[in-house]
Design a protein around this motif. Structure first.
Motif, PDB file in Angstrom:
ATOM      1  N   THR A  70       0.675  -1.187  -0.028  1.00  0.00           N
ATOM      2  CA  THR A  70      -0.092  -0.053  -0.161  1.00  0.00           C
ATOM      3  C   THR A  70       0.827   1.390  -0.018  1.00  0.00           C
ATOM      4  O   THR A  70       0.251   2.330  -0.069  1.00  0.00           O
ATOM      5  N   THR A 173      -9.491  10.078  -6.150  1.00  0.00           N
ATOM      6  CA  THR A 173     -10.416   9.005  -6.387  1.00  0.00           C
ATOM      7  C   THR A 173      -9.946   7.891  -7.410  1.00  0.00           C
ATOM      8  O   THR A 173     -10.249   6.776  -7.019  1.00  0.00           O
ATOM      9  N   LEU A 176      -7.639   5.645  -5.564  1.00  0.00           N
ATOM     10  CA  LEU A 176      -8.075   4.818  -4.732  1.00  0.00           C
ATOM     11  C   LEU A 176      -8.940   3.733  -5.260  1.00  0.00           C
ATOM     12  O   LEU A 176      -8.769   2.523  -4.864  1.00  0.00           O
ATOM     13  N   ARG A 177      -9.504   3.960  -6.354  1.00  0.00           N
ATOM     14  CA  ARG A 177     -10.332   2.994  -6.971  1.00  0.00           C
ATOM     15  C   ARG A 177      -9.572   1.998  -7.787  1.00  0.00           C
ATOM     16  O   ARG A 177      -9.819   0.744  -8.257  1.00  0.00           O
ATOM     17  N   ASN A 178      -8.335   2.157  -8.042  1.00  0.00           N
ATOM     18  CA  ASN A 178      -7.666   1.365  -9.096  1.00  0.00           C
ATOM     19  C   ASN A 178      -6.166   0.715  -8.409  1.00  0.00           C
ATOM     20  O   ASN A 178      -5.128   0.686  -9.235  1.00  0.00           O
ATOM     21  N   SER A 179      -6.220   0.580  -7.049  1.00  0.00           N
ATOM     22  CA  SER A 179      -4.894   0.184  -6.248  1.00  0.00           C
ATOM     23  C   SER A 179      -5.184  -0.620  -5.372  1.00  0.00           C
ATOM     24  O   SER A 179      -6.598  -0.956  -4.835  1.00  0.00           O
ATOM     25  N   ALA A 182      -8.013   0.121  -2.497  1.00  0.00           N
ATOM     26  CA  ALA A 182      -9.372  -0.037  -2.823  1.00  0.00           C
ATOM     27  C   ALA A 182      -9.973  -1.030  -1.889  1.00  0.00           C
ATOM     28  O   ALA A 182     -11.161  -1.045  -1.189  1.00  0.00           O
ATOM     29  N   ASN A 183      -9.173  -1.999  -1.397  1.00  0.00           N
ATOM     30  CA  ASN A 183      -9.699  -2.766  -0.364  1.00  0.00           C
ATOM     31  C   ASN A 183      -8.948  -2.712   1.173  1.00  0.00           C
ATOM     32  O   ASN A 183      -9.174  -3.658   2.233  1.00  0.00           O
ATOM     33  N   THR A 189      -6.160   4.640   4.838  1.00  0.00           N
ATOM     34  CA  THR A 189      -6.079   5.448   3.567  1.00  0.00           C
ATOM     35  C   THR A 189      -6.318   6.941   4.139  1.00  0.00           C
ATOM     36  O   THR A 189      -5.424   7.788   3.680  1.00  0.00           O
TER      37      THR A 189
END
Length: 312
Positions: A70, A173, A176-179, A182-183, A189
């Motif tokens: 991360t 955003t 966040l959505r593509n790395s 995201a989980n 975060t």
């Protein structure tokens, strides 16, 4: 699998309070800008709130998520979040808090557009393109009032900086959505974002000659509000709601924030609003709501869902 509850009266009441808090933060910063620059305020509040968030991360046993997997996306969103804060802080020097709030909230439109173009599962429907076009036209209309509407000699520069901040938010955003984030737990975060903002803003402040501080009671009160209420408690409450309720429905409610921000700017700071800005702001908000409510409208209009991105 989606086990989240539909939004109920309790969630709506909490969201009203959260939106009032988020909408008032630009006003709180602007109100004491003479005692400490907005940029330095944003940097210090992010650092203090980041330390509090780290304590939560460690208490929950989530520290193991701060790892090599991360770290790269975490540094990226920290840089982008810090860029948003840097540009928003500088925008508050040149234009009104009302203008900054409205322009920052064009970010979900940018995120929706980029995700729709980059990800097949986020493809936008025809009606959502109408919403994007409406918001874009609203920006053009609101910007045309710029200098005169804000009552600042460099109002258009401030508006442009706020739009730049919105771009930073939209890019956050996308990362966040593509790395791997995201989980990741939301607190992790948030820690990356806050510490990125702290480093970037506090380093930029001396470069821009914005380090003068005059300790006053209003400044201390404003900073306490920003650190404890805005940057820490409100964000943790938001993430707690996301774990329990529909993200799409909560996202729609979050668009009350600009209205609270404009109202606070007018009432507390005496912000001046011209017809072009008011009309443009309404178009921007209408477009955002159209794009963000796909799942609340008849299926024949929107068959795909889009979940709005909300600033953490």
């Amino acid at each position: 699998m989606n086990d989240r509850k539909p939004v109920d009266a309790a969630a709506v009441a909490i969201m009203i309070v959260l939106c009032a808090i988020w909408g008032s933060q630009q006003v709180a910063i602007k109100l004491v800008a003479g005692a400490m620059s907005p940029l330095l305020q944003m940097g210090l509040r992010s650092g203090l709130a980041g330390l509090a968030t780290l304590a939560i991360v460690l208490w929950r046993g989530e520290g193991r998520v701060i790892n090599r997997q991360t770290l790269a996306p975490g540094l990226a969103i920290g840089l982008l979040f810090g860029t948003e804060f840097l540009l928003a802080g500088e925008a508050l020097r040149f234009t009104s808090a009302s203008h900054v709030t409205i322009y920052l909230y064009t970010a979900p439109i940018g995120a929706a557009l980029a995700l729709g173009l980059l990800r097949p599962d986020e493809r936008l429907r025809a009606g959502q393109w109408v919403g994007i076009a409406l918001s874009f036209a609203g920006v053009v209309l609101a910007f045309s009032g710029g200098k005169e509407g804000a009552g600042y000699p460099d109002g258009r520069l401030g508006d442009a900086l706020a739009l730049g901040g919105a771009f930073g938010w939209a890019c956050t955003t996308l990362v966040l959505r593509n790395s791997s984030l995201a989980n990741a737990p939301a607190s992790v975060t948030l820690f990356y974002q806050l510490m990125g903002a702290f480093v970037l803003c506090t380093l930029a402040a001396p470069v821009l000659g914005e380090t003068a501080v005059s300790l006053t009671a209003p400044l201390l009160a404003s900073m306490a509000f920003q650190v404890v209420v805005v940057a820490f408690l409100s964000y943790l409450t938001w993430y707690a709601l996301l774990r329990r309720y529909s993200a799409a429905r909560l996202g729609v409610l979050s668009f009350m924030t600009p209205m609270f921000g404009v109202a606070a700017g007018v009432i507390v700071l005496g912000d001046k609003l011209d017809a072009a800005f008011i009309g443009g702001a309404l178009m921007i908000l209408a477009g955002i709501i159209i794009v963000s409510t796909a799942d609340a409208l008849p299926a024949r209009l929107f068959k795909r869902r889009f979940r709005p991105a909300v600033n953490s």
